[in-house]
Design a protein around this motif. Structure first.
Motif, mmCIF file in Angstrom:
data_model
loop_
_atom_site.group_PDB
_atom_site.id
_atom_site.type_symbol
_atom_site.label_atom_id
_atom_site.label_comp_id
_atom_site.label_asym_id
_atom_site.label_seq_id
_atom_site.Cartn_x
_atom_site.Cartn_y
_atom_site.Cartn_z
ATOM 1 N N UNK D 136 0.827 -1.205 0.000
ATOM 2 C CA UNK D 136 0.000 0.000 0.000
ATOM 3 C C UNK D 136 0.855 1.245 0.000
ATOM 4 N N UNK D 137 0.207 2.340 -0.315
ATOM 5 C CA UNK D 137 0.924 3.618 -0.405
ATOM 6 C C UNK D 137 1.551 3.992 0.936
ATOM 7 N N UNK D 138 0.826 3.745 1.993
ATOM 8 C CA UNK D 138 1.324 4.091 3.315
ATOM 9 C C UNK D 138 2.604 3.337 3.639
ATOM 10 N N UNK D 139 2.608 2.047 3.308
ATOM 11 C CA UNK D 139 3.792 1.233 3.594
ATOM 12 C C UNK D 139 4.970 1.728 2.775
ATOM 13 N N UNK D 140 4.720 2.014 1.497
ATOM 14 C CA UNK D 140 5.837 2.437 0.657
ATOM 15 C C UNK D 140 6.362 3.789 1.120
ATOM 16 N N UNK D 141 5.475 4.628 1.607
ATOM 17 C CA UNK D 141 5.937 5.932 2.092
ATOM 18 C C UNK D 141 6.755 5.802 3.357
ATOM 19 N N UNK D 167 4.455 -4.152 -6.963
ATOM 20 C CA UNK D 167 3.320 -3.248 -7.176
ATOM 21 C C UNK D 167 3.088 -2.360 -5.973
ATOM 22 N N UNK D 168 2.624 -1.148 -6.229
ATOM 23 C CA UNK D 168 2.254 -0.233 -5.151
ATOM 24 C C UNK D 168 0.856 0.289 -5.458
ATOM 25 N N UNK D 169 -0.020 0.247 -4.457
ATOM 26 C CA UNK D 169 -1.378 0.742 -4.665
ATOM 27 C C UNK D 169 -1.370 2.262 -4.733
ATOM 28 N N UNK D 170 -2.179 2.773 -5.603
ATOM 29 C CA UNK D 170 -2.191 4.231 -5.768
ATOM 30 C C UNK D 170 -2.881 4.895 -4.568
ATOM 31 N N UNK D 171 -2.574 6.177 -4.432
ATOM 32 C CA UNK D 171 -3.070 6.853 -3.214
ATOM 33 C C UNK D 171 -4.588 6.955 -3.186
ATOM 34 N N UNK D 172 -5.266 6.896 -4.353
ATOM 35 C CA UNK D 172 -6.731 6.964 -4.336
ATOM 36 C C UNK D 172 -7.343 5.831 -3.514
ATOM 37 N N UNK D 173 -6.605 4.720 -3.472
ATOM 38 C CA UNK D 173 -7.175 3.567 -2.797
ATOM 39 C C UNK D 173 -6.715 3.454 -1.359
#
Lengths: 332, 233, 104, 385
Positions: D136-141, D167-173
């Protein structure tokens, strides 16, 4: 207890109004015991000043009750999802039948306080304030009603047992409720339609007679008819008008008409109904007061206004109610 | 109101403030007075003699403790406030000692204030206001805040306000107390003109300029809440 | 006699701003539910998700709908809540589920 | 009508004359309302978003409960559930939590089938092979990492396992996926050391929507140590959570409202000598007590309506244009991974109605008695100066 913003607003608001009404009643009791219009004493002057406070509190209370009635219906409509088996606000009300009492009390308070204000306005037109004492006795009853309303509201909302968050057994063993609304919905539409139109015609006829003749009997009759019309109209809304509005042969909810999907038709519908009944009630209630000489003339003048308005609102209501029946797509 | 017809009848009126309390004041005791339409009458006496109380009773501002007051044929002694206000609006215009204008509000608004609670339309109000201000010669100052006016102008605004609802009776309480000699004479001139138009004028004062003025017809002398004597000129 | 016009004007202006917001939000709810909602729902469907990832401090704040009934009382039943989010999220009402119901 | 307009006019001019006093009331009132409205907007938006998104959640989730706690569910339950009439599919779900000591945050690890494709909110792809992951975006950040880089997680045997991020989920999700780490199913079982033949829980699909309740009942009867959670319950959970949340916050912030009402009461009762004089003048020149009450009513309406509308506008801007920057810490709590919300502006008139009711009614109520006190001033007083 569900901590829902609408519920908080309702209970807090009713509480405030109750406190205000209680204060007004205490003043009212003082007025009842000490009132003497012939006296010029300081005390009488103070009491006369207090009457302004009391009547402005009641006006605010009435305003509040009208708004809170709507808010109540909206809120009940908003929370039905919390109950298994509830499809609309009727379901939320059935979830704890006290909700129905709260609704009835609100309707009664609406009529009682608007009649009180009419009474007050008539009374203020006479120099000797002949109704001062009965008015304040009546006000104490309204206060009791407001207290009852608060009690019903609190016990309704605190008694609701929503299936809170995945409680493992709750959802499996609960059953959807049934109530008197179901009985009303079961009334057969066809005879109801006939009864509804006959009642409306009867009301208009009697009102016209009242405008023409001075008979007291006719005035009591019209008040009785107003009560009767109210019951018939409510039953009609549930039994057939709602069906035509929703265009669904089994959707009987009397509250969904307020929603956007139905073009907010509920507002004109209920407003005209309540005005019809309100103006219809007045002549009979004021009939006995005609004996007070300083009021006779004023009442007779206002009565004409009430009766005409009553007829107008009857016609408006019947038109709004008939519209979907005649032009709608549903055929029964 | 026809000249000479009885307009206000006061009979044996008593007014007691704070009855039964240590600070009880007997402002009027057993006063009787008749005022005819179109009359100019002066209540004269030192301060504390009951002039102001008398004026407030005549002007339906308060109710007497006992006695009878009839205004234009209507007994007002026992009327509730609401009805008194109605009579006051129609019959009386007041001019006060301190002008009692509302500060920081424009001249025109001050003048029109008595009409605000009535059903008069906006355009009619403006017409009336302009006319009254024009009659008093202060029309061009209509938009100024009243506290930017001189004392004499303020007095005129106060008069304009008193006249806006076209009253039959003008009641003036010590109207010259804050004016110099010249302005006092101007004021009396205005009152004289109004009287000529048929308005009844009731003035309470202890200023000789007022009660020595030729247009005053009757002087009622008051002392300690009683009427001492009446001089007719 | 213009203050009331001014006031009514200002009030109308505020109401208009609010209605613009209202219609803006209607429109943006529509566009967003058209553009984003299917993708989000697809995500939920394919990954079989059940909860929103808002609070990640504890199991019952991360998966409120999946938490078992006693999580907030892990230590002992009257233990005080120590997560800020948990203080606002209602502990599961266990009144009904701890009531034993006998049925045939 | 005309009478009310004129009295309104005077009410405005009397408010303007006491600018500072009234402005300070309006400012405080607006602030209070905007805080309350922000809370309502925010929770309502989350509530609707949740109930819209979660419509696609599994019809029934079956957990095994042991000693009141959630336990791993044996695989043979799946076949038993499949045999219940009306059940479409029953699939095991594999997921769990992972505490990352490096960043002091909790992740949700989720095992997925290897052949998931076509997720439009995913940059890159889903893990299709052992040793891959999507995050997820949070994890990648929080890990300062991205596609193509590696991520080391410590497994149940305390050995570091290296996964390649595909893969990284986009911030919209991020409302859904912020803390997710998606592994290949086998990888996840190995990573957590789950017992063979057991899963975290079972997701059940029911053919007929109306049968969900019945199916859940049957599962409970058939497997008494399980706890079926239906989709409607999941959605209802969010309804309740956010109602509770906004209710809680309202209750807390209503103290601010009460404080405000005390202020209003104080301002209204502490009527200055000048104001009293003015009311006396008005009454002397022909205003009735009733007219003064109307005047006070309009003063109250002007103040409360203006503050209300301004407050609502401010709250709207705060929540939907600025992302509720001021309130975020309050909702966030201790979550390290906190999604970057872009709230969907779901607002309905009901909320605004409730807001109006909650804020205007107490204000009006708290001014009734003070304005009456002011209105009964004796006109006679002005003659005595």
């Amino acid at each position: 207890m569900i901590l829902h913003p609408g519920i908080l607003a309702l209970i807090a608001g009713s509480f405030i109004v109750f406190i205000m009404m209680l204060y007004a009643s205490i003043l009212g009791i003082r007025i009842i015991t000490r009132w003497d219009i012939r006296s010029s004493s300081e005390e009488q002057l103070t009491l006369e000043k207090k009457t302004y406070l009391v009547s402005s509190i009641i006006k605010y209370a009435l305003g509040f009750e009208i708004i809170s009635g709507l808010l109540y219906i909206y809120t009940v409509d908003d929370i039905y999802r919390l109950f298994v088996g509830a499809m609309c606000s009727t379901g939320s009300l059935n979830a704890n039948p006290v909700g129905w009492y709260a609704l009835y009390t609100k309707i009664i308070i609406f009529f009682a306080s608007s009649i009180w204000i009419a009474l007050n306005n008539i009374d203020l037109k006479a120099e000797d304030y002949p109704l001062a004492k009965p008015k304040y006795i009546a006000m104490i009853f309204i206060t009791l009603l407001v207290g009852l309303d608060l009690y019903f509201l609190v016990s309704y909302f605190s008694g609701l047992r929503p299936e809170i968050i995945t409680s493992c057994c709750g959802s499996l063993f609960s059953e959807s409720g049934t109530g008197m609304a179901a009985d009303l919905a079961a009334l057969p539409p066809k005879p109801m339609i006939r009864l509804f139109y006959i009642t409306a015609l009867f009301f208009i006829g009697t009102a016209l007679l009242c405008l023409k003749y001075k008979s007291g009997f006719l005035r009591y009759a019209i008040t009785f008819l107003a009560v009767f019309s109210f019951l018939v109209s409510m039953a009609s809304i549930i039994s057939f008008i709602s069906l035509y509005i929703y265009e669904m042969p089994s959707h009987h909810c009397p509250f969904d008409v307020f929603q956007k999907n139905y073009h907010f038709i509920g507002y004109p519908l209920y407003i005209s109904l309540f005005c019809w009944v309100f103006f219809g009630l007045l002549p009979g209630i004021f009939q006995p007061l005609k004996r007070i000489s300083s009021l006779t003339e004023e009442i007779e003048r206002s009565e004409k206004k009430w009766l005409s308005l009553g007829i107008v609102f009857t016609v408006v209501f019947v038109c709004i109610a008939s519209w979907p029946v005649i032009f709608g797509n549903l055929g029964l | 109101m026809a000249e000479g017809k009885l307009l206000i009848h006061i009979e044996d009126v008593t007014k007691i403030y704070n009855p039964g309390k240590p600070d009880e004041i007997r402002a009027l005791s057993g006063a009787s007075l008749n005022i005819g339409g179109g009359e100019v009458i002066v209540l004269k006496g030192p301060s504390g003699s009951g002039k102001t109380t008398m004026l407030s009773l005549i002007g339906c501002m308060s109710r007497p403790t006992s006695g009878k007051i009839v205004v234009e044929g209507r007994d007002v002694a026992k009327l509730p406030e609401h009805f008194l206000t109605n009579i006051r609006r129609k019959t009386f215009g007041f001019i006060f000692q301190q002008f009692n204008l509302i500060r920081n509000v424009s001249v025109i608004e001050n003048v029109l204030l008595p009409l605000y609670p009535l059903k008069t339309g906006l355009s009619e109000m403006r017409e009336r206001g302009e006319k009254v201000l024009g009659d008093l010669g202060i029309r061009e100052k209509w938009h100024l805040k009243v506290n930017r006016l001189s004392g004499g102008e303020q007095q005129r605004v106060a008069i304009a306000r008193a006249l806006i609802n076209e009253p039959d009776v003008i009641i003036a309480d010590e109207p010259t107390a804050h004016l110099d000699r010249q302005l006092s004479l101007d004021l009396l001139k205005i009152l004289e003109d109004l009287n000529r138009e048929g308005k009844t004028v009731v003035i309470a004062t202890h200023d000789p300029i007022v009660y020595d003025h030729p247009f005053v017809k009757r002087i009622v002398e008051m002392r300690d809440g009683r009427i001492q004597g009446v001089t007719v000129k | 006699m213009i203050k009331h016009r001014f006031f009514i004007g200002v009030t109308l202006l505020e109401v208009i701003i609010l209605s613009i917001f209202f219609f803006y939000s209607l429109a943006s709810v529509q566009t967003r539910s058209r553009d984003e909602m299917p993708a989000k729902r697809q995500l939920v469907k394919l990954l079989e998700l059940t909860d929103l990832a808002i609070w990640t401090e504890a199991r019952y704040t991360r998966h409120p709908s999946q938490a078992d009934l006693f999580t907030p009382f892990q230590e002992f039943p009257s233990s005080l809540e120590h997560f800020p989010a948990g203080s606002i999220i209602a502990p599961l009402k266990s009144a009904e589920s701890t009531t034993m119901i006998f049925g045939r | 009508m005309i009478r009310h307009l004129k009295i309104l006019e005077y009410a405005l001019s009397s408010l303007v004359r006491r600018k500072f006093k009234n402005l300070s009331i309006i400012v405080v009132y607006t602030l209070t309302i905007s805080v309350l409205a922000s809370i309502l907007f925010l929770t309502h938006s989350l509530k609707l978003e949740a109930s819209n998104i979660l419509l696609e959640a599994p019809d029934v989730i079956v957990q095994k409960i042991s000693a009141g706690r959630h336990d791993l569910i044996p695989a043979e339950y799946i076949t038993k559930i499949r045999d219940i009439p009306g059940v479409g599919t029953a699939k095991p779900r594999y997921w769990g939590y992972y505490y990352d000591a490096l960043t002091h945050s909790n992740y949700t690890l989720l095992g997925s089938d290897s052949n998931l494709t076509g997720l439009s909110l995913l940059k890159g792809s889903m893990p299709s092979d052992s040793g891959q992951c999507a995050i997820g975006k949070g994890v990648s950040d929080v890990r300062l990492t991205g596609i193509g880089r590696e991520m080391i997680l410590v497994d149940s045997k305390n050995t570091g396992v290296v996964f390649t991020i595909v893969g990284v989920f986009s911030s919209e999700s991020s409302l859904l996926t912020n803390d997710l780490v998606i592994l290949e199913k086998e990888d996840l079982i190995k990573f957590f050391g789950l017992k063979a033949g057991s899963a975290t829980d079972i997701a059940v699909k029911v053919h007929n929507e109306n049968e969900v309740q019945t199916v859940a009942g049957k599962i409970k009867q058939l497997l008494p140590d399980t706890r079926p959670i239906t989709k409607s319950e999941i959605i209802r959970t969010y309804d309740t959570v956010f109602n509770w949340r906004s209710g809680m916050m309202l209750t807390i912030f209503s103290s601010a409202l009460i404080a405000f009402c005390i202020l209003a009461w104080d301002k209204a009762t502490g009527i200055s000598a000048e104001e009293k004089q003015e009311i006396g003048i008005l009454k002397a020149i022909g205003w009735d007590t009733g007219d003064i009450l109307v005047l006070k009513f309009w003063e109250g309406i002007v103040v409360s309506l203006t503050s209300f509308l301004l407050g609502i506008i401010a709250a709207f801007i705060h929540v939907f244009f600025l992302g509720a920057t001021i309130l975020a810490p309050v909702i966030k709590g201790w979550s390290v991974l906190f999604p970057d919300f872009r709230f969907v502006p779901y607002i309905d008139l009901y909320q605004i109605f409730v807001m109006g009711f909650l804020t205007i009614a107490p204000y009006i109520a708290s001014t009734v008695i003070p304005s009456w006190k002011a209105s009964v001033t004796d006109p006679e007083n002005v003659m005595r100066g």
